[in-house]
Design a protein around this motif. Structure first.
Motif, PDB file in Angstrom:
ATOM      1  N   HIS A 176      -8.490  -0.069  -4.024  1.00  0.00           N
ATOM      2  CA  HIS A 176      -9.678  -0.836  -3.653  1.00  0.00           C
ATOM      3  C   HIS A 176      -9.281  -1.964  -2.717  1.00  0.00           C
ATOM      4  O   HIS A 176      -8.128  -2.368  -2.679  1.00  0.00           O
ATOM      5  CB  HIS A 176     -10.339  -1.414  -4.908  1.00  0.00           C
ATOM      6  CG  HIS A 176     -10.737  -0.366  -5.892  1.00  0.00           C
ATOM      7  ND1 HIS A 176     -11.747   0.543  -5.655  1.00  0.00           N
ATOM      8  CD2 HIS A 176     -10.240  -0.047  -7.110  1.00  0.00           C
ATOM      9  CE1 HIS A 176     -11.848   1.355  -6.678  1.00  0.00           C
ATOM     10  NE2 HIS A 176     -10.948   1.031  -7.584  1.00  0.00           N
ATOM     11  N   LYS A 177     -10.274  -2.459  -1.978  1.00  0.00           N
ATOM     12  CA  LYS A 177     -10.015  -3.599  -1.107  1.00  0.00           C
ATOM     13  C   LYS A 177     -10.577  -4.861  -1.737  1.00  0.00           C
ATOM     14  O   LYS A 177     -11.619  -4.814  -2.387  1.00  0.00           O
ATOM     15  CB  LYS A 177     -10.666  -3.383   0.262  1.00  0.00           C
ATOM     16  CG  LYS A 177      -9.927  -2.358   1.116  1.00  0.00           C
ATOM     17  CD  LYS A 177     -10.525  -2.361   2.510  1.00  0.00           C
ATOM     18  CE  LYS A 177     -10.087  -1.202   3.370  1.00  0.00           C
ATOM     19  NZ  LYS A 177      -8.649  -1.000   3.455  1.00  0.00           N
ATOM     20  N   GLY A 179     -10.060  -7.505   2.410  1.00  0.00           N
ATOM     21  CA  GLY A 179      -9.434  -6.282   2.901  1.00  0.00           C
ATOM     22  C   GLY A 179      -8.046  -6.040   2.353  1.00  0.00           C
ATOM     23  O   GLY A 179      -7.500  -4.946   2.486  1.00  0.00           O
ATOM     24  N   PRO A 185      -5.194  -5.191  -0.441  1.00  0.00           N
ATOM     25  CA  PRO A 185      -5.268  -4.329  -1.622  1.00  0.00           C
ATOM     26  C   PRO A 185      -5.704  -5.139  -2.859  1.00  0.00           C
ATOM     27  O   PRO A 185      -5.187  -6.228  -3.102  1.00  0.00           O
ATOM     28  CB  PRO A 185      -3.828  -3.835  -1.801  1.00  0.00           C
ATOM     29  CG  PRO A 185      -3.156  -4.037  -0.492  1.00  0.00           C
ATOM     30  CD  PRO A 185      -3.862  -5.173   0.179  1.00  0.00           C
ATOM     31  N   GLN A 186      -6.677  -4.588  -3.563  1.00  0.00           N
ATOM     32  CA  GLN A 186      -7.250  -5.260  -4.743  1.00  0.00           C
ATOM     33  C   GLN A 186      -6.450  -4.842  -5.988  1.00  0.00           C
ATOM     34  O   GLN A 186      -6.247  -3.644  -6.211  1.00  0.00           O
ATOM     35  CB  GLN A 186      -8.698  -4.797  -4.887  1.00  0.00           C
ATOM     36  CG  GLN A 186      -9.347  -4.998  -6.235  1.00  0.00           C
ATOM     37  CD  GLN A 186      -9.983  -6.354  -6.359  1.00  0.00           C
ATOM     38  OE1 GLN A 186     -10.794  -6.759  -5.541  1.00  0.00           O
ATOM     39  NE2 GLN A 186      -9.602  -7.064  -7.391  1.00  0.00           N
ATOM     40  N   THR A 227       0.831  -1.211   0.000  1.00  0.00           N
ATOM     41  CA  THR A 227       0.000   0.000   0.000  1.00  0.00           C
ATOM     42  C   THR A 227       0.864   1.258   0.000  1.00  0.00           C
ATOM     43  O   THR A 227       0.641   2.182  -0.779  1.00  0.00           O
ATOM     44  CB  THR A 227      -0.927  -0.008   1.240  1.00  0.00           C
ATOM     45  OG1 THR A 227      -1.744  -1.176   1.166  1.00  0.00           O
ATOM     46  CG2 THR A 227      -1.800   1.227   1.304  1.00  0.00           C
TER      47      THR A 227
END
Ligand code: DGP
Ligand code: NA
Ligand code: NA
Length: 216
Positions: free
Chosen positions: A213-214, A126, A128-129, A88
């Motif tokens: 996004h998560k 949850g 990182p997507q 992140t």
């Protein structure tokens, strides 16, 4: 143009079955991005260098090592959580992150062993997507003809067929439509697959101002 200012880096994931050229392609992609002046880092999962990763390595290499399927699954997920904050932070600094395997491998390999698909997805919720998923694949016929797998736990052709079925479920999901891309590697040279991969990444080179996004 290299990403700058408030734009974060894009999270690009290359997924695939064992021996489909994932590591070659992620390495090439990172080199190409860097050569064009983009800040980029490669993160490979499982990361076998961490304390949890060392346990995963033992599990994969030593078939006599006893661990329930559920416990193994949670270790792979924990290994991703170990690196989540760093990923992140890296993205927010405007650096691209290329992932070699991630949550979809986690779900596909464990679901192929018979664990419930949704249960498998839950510990990764949850994380990182990825902004883009590139799934390297081949037909089941071709998969069945392959020999020369190494000696690791999952490197058995019949099992790879089951894993492929689970990966193919993602391709069919409405929620995956905007990020999931399939590249068939069958009969293609490294350069040809590299061109296909680059064609998917090219549109993302400006970075993005969207929040990360998560997963799920
Ligand atoms: P690799 O280092 O990419 O060859 O991966 C090692 C093996 O572990 C490979 O057979 C795929 C499997 N694998 C990777 N990630 C996961 C995961 O999250 N869960 C499970 N069960 N298997 C995984
Ligand atoms: Na492997
Ligand atoms: Na993994």
């Amino acid at each position: 143009m290299p990403s700058t200012g408030s734009h974060r880096g894009q999270l690009i994931l290359v997924e695939g079955l064992d021996r489909c050229g994932k590591t070659t392609q992620t390495t090439r992609l990172v080199e190409k991005l860097a050569s064009q002046g983009h800040k980029v880092e490669l993160v490979k999962f499982p990361d076998r260098s961490t304390p949890i990763g060392k346990l995963i390595n033992t599990y994969l290499c030593d078939k006599a090592f006893q661990l329930s399927d559920e416990a193994a699954h949670l270790l792979f997920s924990a290994n991703r959580w170990e690196l989540a904050a760093t990923i992140t932070e890296t993205l927010n600094q405007g650096t691209f992150v290329v992932l070699d395997r991630y949550v979809y491998s986690g779900i596909a390999y464990s679901a192929a062993k018979g664990l419930d698909f949704d249960w498998c997805a839950s510990p990764d919720k949850g994380l990182p997507q990825p902004d883009l998923v590139i799934f390297l694949t081949m037909s089941t016929e071709k998969l069945n003809q392959r020999s020369g797998f190494g000696g690791e736990r999952y490197e058995i052709s019949e099992f790879q067929g089951l894993v492929k079925e689970k990966f193919d479920k993602f391709a069919a999901m409405e929620s995956m439509r905007s990020i999931w891309n399939v590249v068939n590697v069958e009969g293609k040279s490294i350069e040809q697959v590299g061109n296909d991969v680059w064609g998917l990444v090219e549109g993302l080179l400006q970075g993005t101002s969207q929040p990360i996004h998560k997963f799920l």
